[in-house]
Structures are given as C-alpha cells and as structure tokens.
Write a protein that holds these residues in place. Structure first.
Motif, PDB file in Angstrom:
ATOM      1  N   ILE A 281       0.787  -0.820  -0.069  1.00 30.12           N
ATOM      2  CA  ILE A 281      -0.255  -0.070   0.102  1.00 30.12           C
ATOM      3  C   ILE A 281       0.849   1.395   0.398  1.00 30.12           C
ATOM      4  O   ILE A 281       0.896   2.648  -0.611  1.00 30.12           O
ATOM      5  N   VAL A 282       1.779   1.098   1.312  1.00 31.24           N
ATOM      6  CA  VAL A 282       2.778   2.175   1.168  1.00 31.24           C
ATOM      7  C   VAL A 282       3.280   2.473  -0.617  1.00 31.24           C
ATOM      8  O   VAL A 282       3.155   4.032  -0.874  1.00 31.24           O
ATOM      9  N   ALA A 283       3.605   1.664  -0.989  1.00 33.63           N
ATOM     10  CA  ALA A 283       4.662   1.561  -2.327  1.00 33.63           C
ATOM     11  C   ALA A 283       3.857   2.489  -3.835  1.00 33.63           C
ATOM     12  O   ALA A 283       3.466   2.641  -4.675  1.00 33.63           O
ATOM     13  N   ASP A 284       2.190   2.044  -2.902  1.00 30.69           N
ATOM     14  CA  ASP A 284       0.825   2.729  -4.323  1.00 30.69           C
ATOM     15  C   ASP A 284       0.657   4.144  -3.652  1.00 30.69           C
ATOM     16  O   ASP A 284       0.295   5.187  -4.434  1.00 30.69           O
ATOM     17  N   THR A 285       0.376   4.365  -3.144  1.00 25.72           N
ATOM     18  CA  THR A 285       0.195   5.404  -2.149  1.00 25.72           C
ATOM     19  C   THR A 285       1.064   6.292  -2.022  1.00 25.72           C
ATOM     20  O   THR A 285       1.169   8.111  -1.075  1.00 25.72           O
ATOM     21  N   PHE A 286       2.295   5.785  -1.331  1.00 29.78           N
ATOM     22  CA  PHE A 286       3.607   6.992  -0.897  1.00 29.78           C
ATOM     23  C   PHE A 286       3.424   8.142   0.265  1.00 29.78           C
ATOM     24  O   PHE A 286       3.270   8.636   0.825  1.00 29.78           O
ATOM     25  N   ALA A 287       2.251   7.161   1.319  1.00 30.28           N
ATOM     26  CA  ALA A 287       2.110   7.354   2.331  1.00 30.28           C
ATOM     27  C   ALA A 287       2.491   6.816   3.545  1.00 30.28           C
ATOM     28  O   ALA A 287       2.114   5.909   4.641  1.00 30.28           O
ATOM     29  N   PRO A 288       3.731   6.262   3.101  1.00 30.18           N
ATOM     30  CA  PRO A 288       4.118   5.536   4.123  1.00 30.18           C
ATOM     31  C   PRO A 288       3.844   5.440   6.295  1.00 30.18           C
ATOM     32  O   PRO A 288       3.294   4.684   6.973  1.00 30.18           O
ATOM     33  N   TYR A 289       3.993   6.661   6.071  1.00 34.59           N
ATOM     34  CA  TYR A 289       3.677   7.246   8.024  1.00 34.59           C
ATOM     35  C   TYR A 289       2.392   6.642   8.058  1.00 34.59           C
ATOM     36  O   TYR A 289       1.685   5.847   9.087  1.00 34.59           O
ATOM     37  N   GLU A 290       0.860   7.228   7.230  1.00 32.10           N
ATOM     38  CA  GLU A 290      -0.235   6.794   8.308  1.00 32.10           C
ATOM     39  C   GLU A 290      -0.579   5.393   7.967  1.00 32.10           C
ATOM     40  O   GLU A 290      -1.423   4.722   8.548  1.00 32.10           O
ATOM     41  N   ILE A 291      -0.188   4.301   6.877  1.00 33.97           N
ATOM     42  CA  ILE A 291       0.030   2.778   6.157  1.00 33.97           C
ATOM     43  C   ILE A 291       1.122   2.422   7.596  1.00 33.97           C
ATOM     44  O   ILE A 291      -0.170   0.978   8.039  1.00 33.97           O
ATOM     45  N   PHE A 292       2.143   2.863   8.092  1.00 32.77           N
ATOM     46  CA  PHE A 292       2.284   2.123   8.941  1.00 32.77           C
ATOM     47  C   PHE A 292       2.152   2.021  10.056  1.00 32.77           C
ATOM     48  O   PHE A 292       2.231   1.226  11.464  1.00 32.77           O
ATOM     49  N   ILE A 293       1.246   3.320  10.805  1.00 31.12           N
ATOM     50  CA  ILE A 293       0.830   3.792  11.768  1.00 31.12           C
ATOM     51  C   ILE A 293      -0.957   2.465  11.682  1.00 31.12           C
ATOM     52  O   ILE A 293      -0.565   2.159  13.002  1.00 31.12           O
ATOM     53  N   ALA A 294      -1.155   2.083  10.780  1.00 26.25           N
ATOM     54  CA  ALA A 294      -2.404   1.598  11.304  1.00 26.25           C
ATOM     55  C   ALA A 294      -1.836  -0.051  11.084  1.00 26.25           C
ATOM     56  O   ALA A 294      -2.590  -0.312  11.811  1.00 26.25           O
ATOM     57  N   ALA A 295      -1.518   0.146  10.302  1.00 30.06           N
ATOM     58  CA  ALA A 295       0.361  -1.327  10.594  1.00 30.06           C
ATOM     59  C   ALA A 295       0.123  -1.543  12.582  1.00 30.06           C
ATOM     60  O   ALA A 295      -0.293  -2.926  13.310  1.00 30.06           O
ATOM     61  N   THR A 296       0.692  -0.284  13.003  1.00 32.68           N
ATOM     62  CA  THR A 296       1.365  -0.475  13.888  1.00 32.68           C
ATOM     63  C   THR A 296      -0.586  -0.904  15.415  1.00 32.68           C
ATOM     64  O   THR A 296      -0.461  -1.701  16.277  1.00 32.68           O
ATOM     65  N   ILE A 297      -0.990  -0.206  14.585  1.00 30.13           N
ATOM     66  CA  ILE A 297      -1.717  -0.430  15.806  1.00 30.13           C
ATOM     67  C   ILE A 297      -2.519  -1.492  15.708  1.00 30.13           C
ATOM     68  O   ILE A 297      -3.043  -2.201  16.885  1.00 30.13           O
ATOM     69  N   ILE A 298      -3.059  -2.558  14.061  1.00 28.44           N
ATOM     70  CA  ILE A 298      -3.249  -3.746  14.365  1.00 28.44           C
ATOM     71  C   ILE A 298      -2.170  -4.571  15.352  1.00 28.44           C
ATOM     72  O   ILE A 298      -2.506  -5.034  16.161  1.00 28.44           O
ATOM     73  N   TYR A 299      -0.923  -4.219  15.203  1.00 27.81           N
ATOM     74  CA  TYR A 299       0.325  -5.339  15.973  1.00 27.81           C
ATOM     75  C   TYR A 299       0.018  -4.832  17.983  1.00 27.81           C
ATOM     76  O   TYR A 299      -0.083  -6.540  18.354  1.00 27.81           O
ATOM     77  N   LEU A 300       0.215  -3.701  17.744  1.00 21.50           N
ATOM     78  CA  LEU A 300      -0.301  -3.512  19.623  1.00 21.50           C
ATOM     79  C   LEU A 300      -1.417  -4.437  20.439  1.00 21.50           C
ATOM     80  O   LEU A 300      -2.040  -4.302  21.454  1.00 21.50           O
TER      81      LEU A 300
END
Ligand SMILES: Nc1ncnc2c1ncn2[C@@H]1O[C@H](COP(=O)(O)OP(=O)(O)OP(=O)(O)O)[C@@H](O)[C@H]1O
Ligand SMILES: [Mg+2]
Lengths: 245, 230
Positions: free
Chosen positions: B187-206
C-alpha cells in the motif's frame, strides 16, 4: 526379629570430603531409632542413603532384604517400602492435598482412584486434618503441611518411615502437633528412623539413640543410658549444648 | 508534512487482509518451534555429551545470528545448491511460506528450549526427591512433577517469546509473503504515504500483542491458582 535395615561399613564421599566413615547400624522391624548429633555430622546423609537419595561409595546397605546397588528396579522396590518425611515438607505445590496423597498409590501401586482416595482420607483423619483434603499446600500452616507429608508417605503403606528433622522448620507452637502424630505412629508399631533434636520425643519414643559426629556413629544407647550417662565426651558436650536452651 | 487520518482508517481493513497469514505463520511456527524446543531441551539436559554438544551448538547458532539472515540463507542461499533443487525437499524449500515457517521455527526453538531449561532448573530439588522417595519412576517424576512446575516457571518468559515471534513474522514480507507488513508495504508503494499506513499496521500489532499478553495473564493466573496470594 528380622532386620529391616542393615548398614555395613558404609562410606560416603562428597568429592574428597569423607562424609560417612565406616557406618555400621542394624535396625529391626518395629524399632524406633532416633539419630542426633551436631550440624554437619552426617545424619541427613546417612538416612538419605537408606532410600538412595544419596549413593554410598563403599560398604553395603540392605533394606528389606534388597541390597542397594545401581539396579534401578531394586531402588524403586526399596523406595516404595520406605517412606520419607523431609524438613521442608516438599509437598507438590501444584497438587491439592488429596492429589499429593493419591499420586504414588495410583502411579506406583496402580491403585484405582476411588480406592486411593479412600485410603488418603483414612490417613488424613489419622493426622487429624481430613477437612483440608481439597486445599493446596500453600493454604496450610507448616504443621498441617508436615502432617500431610506424613500422611502422603503412609499412603504407600511403607515398612519403614524415615524422618529428617521433621519439626526443624516449624514455628514452636506447631511442633507438638507433628510430634503427636509421630508418637501415634510409633505406638502403632511402625519402624522409624528419626533425625531430630527433640529430646523429649527421643526419650519417650526411641528404643535406641544413635549419636553421630564427624561422619561417624560415636555411640548407640538406650535413651535412659544416653541421657543419664553418655559414654563419649562428644555426646556429653552435645547434650550440654542442646539441653541448655 | 500532511497527515491523513482517513487514510489510516481506509488502510486498516486492507492490512487486515494479511492478518490471516500473520496468525498462520505465528501459530504454525510456534507449534513446530515448541516441539523442536522440547527435543533440544531433552538433548541439552541429558548427561550424554554427544547429545548435549549439538544442542548447545544449535542454540548458540540460532541465537547468535539475525533471524533475517537465517531466513535469507534458507530462501536465497539453499537454492544455490543443485542437490537441494533436486531433493525431495525442493517443493517445500522453494515456497516462501515454508521458508518463513522453517526460519521462524528453527529460531524460536533455540530460545524456547532455553526458556524451558530455565524453568526446569528453577524447580526445587526437594519436590523431585519427594517423588523419588515415594517410588515414582524417572518418567513419572518428569511428567508429574518437574514438567508441570517448570512450565509454570517458564510461562512469563514464554509469553515474551510469543510476542517477539509475532513481530518476527513481519520479516516474511522480505521474501514476498503478503502478511500484514507485506500488505502495508505494497500500500505504501501505491500511496507514497508510509506514515499513515505504518501507523495503521502498528495499531493492529499492538492490539494483537494486547490479546496475547491478556491471554497469558489468564493462563498464568489459572496455572498458579495454588500459589497463596499475599
Ligand atoms: N551435596 C553435598 N555436597 C557436598 N557436601 C555435602 C553435600 N551434602 C552434605 N555435604 C556435607 O556433608 C556433611 C554432612 O552433611 P549432612 O547434611 O549429612 O549433615 P547433618 O548431620 O544432616 O547436618 P544438619 O544437622 O545441619 O542437617 C556436611 O559437612 C556437609 O557440608
Ligand atoms: Mg541434616
């Protein structure tokens, strides 16, 4: 009477330390023997050799007609006929009192659970705590735990009971409840070897007193002889210290 | 720098598509790892040096090298050998999924066997002696006394290891697997929005870590019900 425990020229080394030196002792069926002596004299080591919690390095140990060697089968045979009570109780903490009591009869004697539980309840009544059967050891007082430990050993219906300072870890007010149970047991004719410094118990229950010092049996006497006139200087010193407080 | 909350919200369900694979990797590797760990533990605790030594070497190797390197050796390194490509194992070893499972399992086994060994060493000798004195066989003492008490002692460290394993599954994204981190990276590669995407992933991991920790707290409470509360 038949000799149930025979120690012949038994020696034990911890590394180079000579912990037991040519120990000779014969215990007849039904006899009650109290073992005493200063700290480090080898009392625990000697009785732990009888059920092979320690391996002896020389001489012979014969228990109930079986000589203790490396033969695991014989060791297991001896152990199931010899009950042991430890200073620190060693009840299995993750099992209830009833589970502690039924474990060995079920696994070793292959007894059905119902029968093992019936026997367990019988012995819990004998040590006067039938109402604690479903508690965990940590929920009991020290005195109660030690009585459970005695009942656990009795559930295997042993020929001999070994006690290694069973009251040393107890608060003073709990000592007598454990000694009372041991006295009952002695009256019923159990063969007993007790390491203890409870001289009142020794006087009233023991047939013989074994005094050890520095890995040797220094003297073996009746309680009357031992307390009135110990034969050895070492025993006199020891008695002086122990009766002083 | 702009920050797009709605992008977090829309990427959450997409990343969650990788959840199944993440949990799958976690569960399968944890199971294989545990089985292997028990085997290594038994070797390590045996008194035969020809069993102890390989167990020690295994533990040293897998704890001493990065998991990512282990994964790359298995996924990129092994296929270099012709005999591997010809072997019956090739259908497994060419799958990124199985390579990830193998790397994760081998790695966690080293840690778990040490965690369990700590538990075994922590069991009071007196309980084992009481078992001996009652005439229980070595096998009976091990299964009824040592193992249950050792497992209880090892539970806190084991729950840490499971959390650590969850995070390690993210490395599978480096060998093309579309588990949660893999999905997030696309998704990051498509949207160039690493910040938001990885925050979303972080939430799920937590959230997952919270579930694991809570689960273990419940298990520990149950397993330690015999311990007096003070
Ligand atoms: N596992 C062991 N390794 C090395 N030395 C030991 C070991 N166990 C006991 N000893 C030594 O052997 C000697 C006898 O010990 P033992 O425990 O039999 O004495 P004890 O008479 O029971 O003393 P206490 O009254 O303190 O219980 C002591 O000097 C002790 O330090
Ligand atoms: Mg002692």
């Amino acid at each position: 009477m038949a000799d149930i425990i025979v120690l012949e020229k038994m020696n034990k080394f911890y590394g180079t330390y000579h912990a037991l030196k040519d120990v000779n002792l014969t215990i007849a069926k039904g006899e009650k023997v109290v073992v005493c002596g200063p700290s480090g004299s080898g009392k625990s080591t000697m009785i732990r050799c009888i059920n092979r919690l320690e391996e002896h390095d020389g001489g012979r140990i014969v228990v109930g007609g079986q000589e203790l060697t490396d033969d695991e089968k014989k060791i297991d045979l001896v152990r199931r006929e010899v009950g042991m009570v430890f200073q620190s109780f060693n009840l299995f903490p993750h099992m209830t009192v009833l589970e502690n009591l039924t474990l060995a009869p079920r696994l070793v004697r292959k007894m059905a659970t119902a029968e093992a539980e019936a026997i367990a309840m019988k012995y819990l009544s004998r040590v006067r705590i039938p109402d604690q059967a479903h508690k965990y050891p940590s929920q009991l007082s020290g005195g109660q735990q030690q009585r459970v430990a005695i009942a656990r050993a009795l559930c295997m219906n042993p020929e001999v009971m070994l006690f290694d300072e069973p009251t040393s870890a107890l608060d003073p007010e709990m000592i007598s409840e454990v000694l009372d149970v041991m006295t009952d047991l002695a009256r019923e004719g159990m063969t007993m070897v007790c390491v203890t410094h409870e001289m009142g118990f020794a006087r009233s229950v023991a047939d013989r007193i074994v005094f050890m010092d520095q890995g040797e049996i220094v003297e073996v006497s009746t309680p009357a002889e031992f307390f009135a006139a110990p034969k050895s200087e070492r025993a006199r010193t020891f008695l002086g210290q122990i009766l002083a407080h | 720098m702009s920050f797009d909350l709605s992008l977090i919200a829309t990427s959450l369900p997409k990343i969650l598509q990788g959840l199944g694979l993440t949990l799958n990797l976690l569960a399968v590797s944890t199971l294989f790892g545990l089985i292997l760990a028990v085997g290594i533990l038994l070797m390590r605790l045996s008194h035969r040096s020809w069993l102890v030594w390989p167990a020690k070497a295994y533990i040293y190797f897998f704890r001493g090298t990065p998991l990512l390197v282990q994964l790359f050796v298995i996924y990129h390194g092994l296929p270099q050998f012709g005999f591997i490509r010809q072997s019956v194992l090739w259908p497994i070893l060419r799958e990124p999924y199985w390579c990830s499972v193998i790397a994760l399992s081998l790695n966690t086994a080293a840690y778990v066997s040490e965690i369990l060994r700590g538990g075994v060493l922590g069991v009071d000798k007196g309980f084992v002696e009481a078992g001996k004195a009652l005439g229980l066989s070595k096998f009976q003492r091990t299964t009824r006394i040592t193992a249950p008490l050792a497992v209880r002692l090892a539970l806190p460290a084991y729950s840490n290891e499971i959390v650590s394993m969850l995070k390690s599954t993210a490395l599978a994204s480096t060998v093309t697997l579309m588990e949660m981190t893999g999905v997030a990276r696309t998704i990051v590669a498509d949207t160039f929005a690493p910040y938001e995407i990885f925050i979303a992933a972080t939430i799920i991991y937590l959230v997952l870590v919270w579930i694991i920790q809570t689960g273990f707290t419940l298990i520990e409470t149950y397993a330690n019900r015999h311990v007096r509360k003070t």
